[in-house]
Motif scaffolding. Structure first.
Motif: not given
Length: 98
Positions: A5-12, A14-20, A39-43
């Protein structure tokens, strides 16, 4: 299971940072708003995963609050965009009269 779960959260995150990047470079208002919604949905997703991994109930409350604020931000954007679109034809008509 918590590690997954922590690694999946970290992946999300990372993807949110790319969306920035898309928020900063978006060609129009609509594209930027959609990227901000991403960004909001990923957060929210990352918060829910981190909350499930840690067992903290307060994280779920923060995620729900963020979801509510995100919905209000979308409504505010649409109202703003409609108001701006109504001003543009009036300005074009004034320039054509000159």
């Amino acid at each position: 299971m918590a590690d997954f779960l922590l690694s999946a959260g970290a992946f999300i995150v990372l993807m949110v940072a790319l969306g920035l990047v898309r928020v900063a470079r978006g060609p129009g208002r609509a594209e930027r708003m959609m990227a901000a919604q991403l960004l909001g949905t990923g957060a929210i997703g990352a918060l829910l995963l981190f909350g499930a991994a840690s067992g903290e109930g307060a994280v779920f409350d923060v995620a729900l609050t963020l979801a509510l604020l995100s919905a209000f931000a979308s409504i505010a954007f649409v109202k703003f965009a409609l108001r701006q679109d109504q001003k543009v034809p009036a300005a074009d008509a004034e320039e054509g009269a000159r």
